[in-house]
Scaffold this motif. Structure first.
Motif, short mmCIF file in Angstrom:
data_model
loop_
_atom_site.label_atom_id
_atom_site.label_comp_id
_atom_site.label_asym_id
_atom_site.label_seq_id
_atom_site.Cartn_x
_atom_site.Cartn_y
_atom_site.Cartn_z
N ASN A 15 0.83 -1.21 0.00
CA ASN A 15 0.00 0.00 0.00
C ASN A 15 0.86 1.25 0.00
OD1 ASN A 15 -2.53 -1.19 -0.12
ND2 ASN A 15 -2.65 -1.49 2.08
N ARG A 16 1.95 1.23 0.77
CA ARG A 16 2.85 2.38 0.80
C ARG A 16 3.49 2.60 -0.58
NH1 ARG A 16 0.52 3.11 4.54
NH2 ARG A 16 1.10 3.22 6.75
N ARG A 17 3.79 1.47 -1.26
CA ARG A 17 4.52 1.54 -2.52
C ARG A 17 3.62 1.92 -3.69
NH1 ARG A 17 9.19 -1.46 -4.12
NH2 ARG A 17 10.25 -0.12 -5.62
N PHE A 18 2.42 1.30 -3.73
CA PHE A 18 1.57 1.45 -4.91
C PHE A 18 0.20 2.07 -4.62
CE2 PHE A 18 4.73 -0.66 -7.15
CZ PHE A 18 5.03 -1.89 -6.61
N GLY A 19 -0.11 2.39 -3.36
CA GLY A 19 -1.44 2.87 -3.04
C GLY A 19 -2.43 1.71 -2.97
N LEU A 32 8.34 -12.90 -1.00
CA LEU A 32 7.73 -11.69 -1.56
C LEU A 32 8.27 -10.43 -0.88
CD1 LEU A 32 5.72 -10.23 -3.35
CD2 LEU A 32 3.92 -10.77 -1.70
N GLY A 33 8.51 -10.53 0.43
CA GLY A 33 9.05 -9.40 1.16
C GLY A 33 10.39 -8.95 0.61
N GLU A 34 11.20 -9.90 0.15
CA GLU A 34 12.49 -9.56 -0.45
C GLU A 34 12.32 -9.09 -1.89
OE1 GLU A 34 14.73 -10.05 2.87
OE2 GLU A 34 15.48 -9.47 0.90
N GLN A 35 11.40 -9.78 -2.62
CA GLN A 35 11.25 -9.51 -4.05
C GLN A 35 10.62 -8.16 -4.33
OE1 GLN A 35 12.49 -11.82 -6.20
NE2 GLN A 35 12.18 -10.34 -7.85
N LEU A 36 9.70 -7.71 -3.46
CA LEU A 36 8.95 -6.49 -3.77
C LEU A 36 9.84 -5.25 -3.80
CD1 LEU A 36 8.32 -4.52 -1.09
CD2 LEU A 36 6.82 -6.41 -0.51
N LEU A 37 11.05 -5.36 -3.24
CA LEU A 37 11.97 -4.23 -3.31
C LEU A 37 12.34 -3.91 -4.75
CD1 LEU A 37 14.37 -5.16 -0.37
CD2 LEU A 37 12.44 -3.60 -0.33
N ASP A 38 12.21 -4.93 -5.64
CA ASP A 38 12.57 -4.74 -7.05
C ASP A 38 11.36 -4.41 -7.91
OD1 ASP A 38 14.86 -7.49 -6.65
OD2 ASP A 38 15.27 -5.34 -6.52
N PHE A 39 10.15 -4.44 -7.35
CA PHE A 39 8.96 -4.13 -8.13
C PHE A 39 8.89 -2.63 -8.40
CE2 PHE A 39 6.43 -7.94 -6.19
CZ PHE A 39 7.23 -8.81 -6.91
N SER A 40 8.54 -2.28 -9.63
CA SER A 40 8.37 -0.86 -9.96
C SER A 40 6.92 -0.49 -10.19
CB SER A 40 9.19 -0.51 -11.21
OG SER A 40 8.78 -1.30 -12.31
N GLU A 41 6.05 -1.49 -10.40
CA GLU A 41 4.63 -1.22 -10.61
C GLU A 41 3.81 -2.43 -10.17
OE1 GLU A 41 4.83 -2.35 -15.38
OE2 GLU A 41 4.39 -0.32 -14.72
N VAL A 42 2.50 -2.25 -10.08
CA VAL A 42 1.61 -3.31 -9.60
C VAL A 42 1.66 -4.52 -10.52
CG1 VAL A 42 -0.78 -3.90 -9.04
CG2 VAL A 42 0.09 -1.64 -8.46
N ALA A 43 1.90 -4.29 -11.81
CA ALA A 43 1.98 -5.40 -12.76
C ALA A 43 3.08 -6.38 -12.39
CB ALA A 43 2.19 -4.85 -14.18
#
Length: 306
Positions: free
Chosen positions: A255-259, A280-291
């Protein structure tokens, strides 16, 4: 950048501590130049006695209050801006009272609490602030009609009463408060939610490459505490509780990252195992968008179906 991360933590933290006892608006907009109040609080009349759980913070919240926390020492301009917010709120209350032809009670006008890690003697004297005998060291009150106090967090005595404010300090003051928080009984009403917010803060700070020394030390202090917390839960067989806590942390970070994210994605996250949540907690650091999140979740489902 990290200042805004700490600002959001402070607002979330104060909201979580205060919402059992009253109405919390964080942030709250006021008129004029659309200034935002960090936390506007109105206590429930039935809960004021229970605010003692929060010590000094609870004492501040026994009447309507505006809380303005600062990560860095508040400047005279920032404190003046806080005073303008208070005056605008007071004017709004006065206009409503004039419209309804009802008197204003003393408790309706909030008290402003400026929370700053440190403050120079020039700042304190420049605003005419002084200590009061019935309040602890570090709480400086402006002249009576201004209904304002500057709370210098690093001057507060290191007691249980001040713990919940010292969590908002910096460096050693904050780290000592975290140590005291970790030592509280596991069933303390605010220990778990505070730790979860601190873990979320840690993850948000880790995402940023250029952080201050204080922030690096905070991340290092929280990392082993998080690992110990997770291992303790495993040893006690609290797998379900651990999984729910991990879910809440991941969803808070997303929510903080993507609303706001789609309900279907939230449901997929809630179906993940504890191992998948950790990944997922480690991987989401590399996510740039919800997709990127959706693709990762689809990959997990495909792996499961193989």
């Amino acid at each position: 950048m990290t200042r805004f991360i700490h600002d959001q933590f402070s607002k979330d933290y104060l909201e979580e501590l205060l919402k059992p006892y009253g109405k919390v608006q964080a942030p709250s907009r006021v008129a004029a130049e659309v200034r935002e109040i960090d936390v506007l609080f109105s206590p429930f009349s039935t809960q004021t006695a229970n605010l003692a759980t929060l010590g000094l913070l609870g004492k501040m919240a026994t009447t309507s209050a505006i809380f303005e926390p600062f990560r860095n020492p508040a400047s005279k301009e920032e404190i003046t801006d806080c005073l303008l917010k208070l005056l605008e709120v007071r004017n709004a209350i006065q206009r409503e009272a004039n419209r309804t032809k009802t008197p204003i009670s003393a408790g309706e006008i909030p008290h402003l609490w400026v929370l700053t890690p440190t403050a120079s003697e020039t700042i304190i004297s420049g605003f005419g602030a002084s200590l009061k005998s019935d309040w602890v060291e570090g709480v400086y009150f402006l002249p009576e009609y201004l209904r304002t106090a500057i709370v210098v967090i690093h001057q507060l005595p290191c007691t249980q009463e001040t713990l919940w404010l010292r969590i908002l300090g910096r460096g050693r003051v904050q780290q000592r408060a975290i140590d005291e928080l970790a030592a509280l009984p596991a069933n303390h009403p605010f220990q778990r939610v505070t730790l979860e917010l601190l873990y979320s803060l840690q993850q948000n700070l880790r995402i940023n490459q250029n952080i201050e020394t204080d922030d690096r030390e905070l991340v290092m202090r929280l990392a082993p505490l998080y690992q110990e917390d997770r291992e303790r839960a495993r040893q006690e067989g609290l797998q379900q509780g651990l999984q729910q806590g991990e879910q809440q942390l991941i969803l808070r970070l997303l929510n903080r990252r993507f609303g706001e994210i789609d309900l279907s994605l939230i449901e997929q996250v809630q179906r993940l195992s504890i191992e998948q949540l950790e990944a997922l907690g480690e991987q989401l650091l590399d996510f740039s968008e919800v997709a990127d999140l959706a693709a990762w979740l689809n990959q997990q489902q495909e792996t499961k179906n193989q």
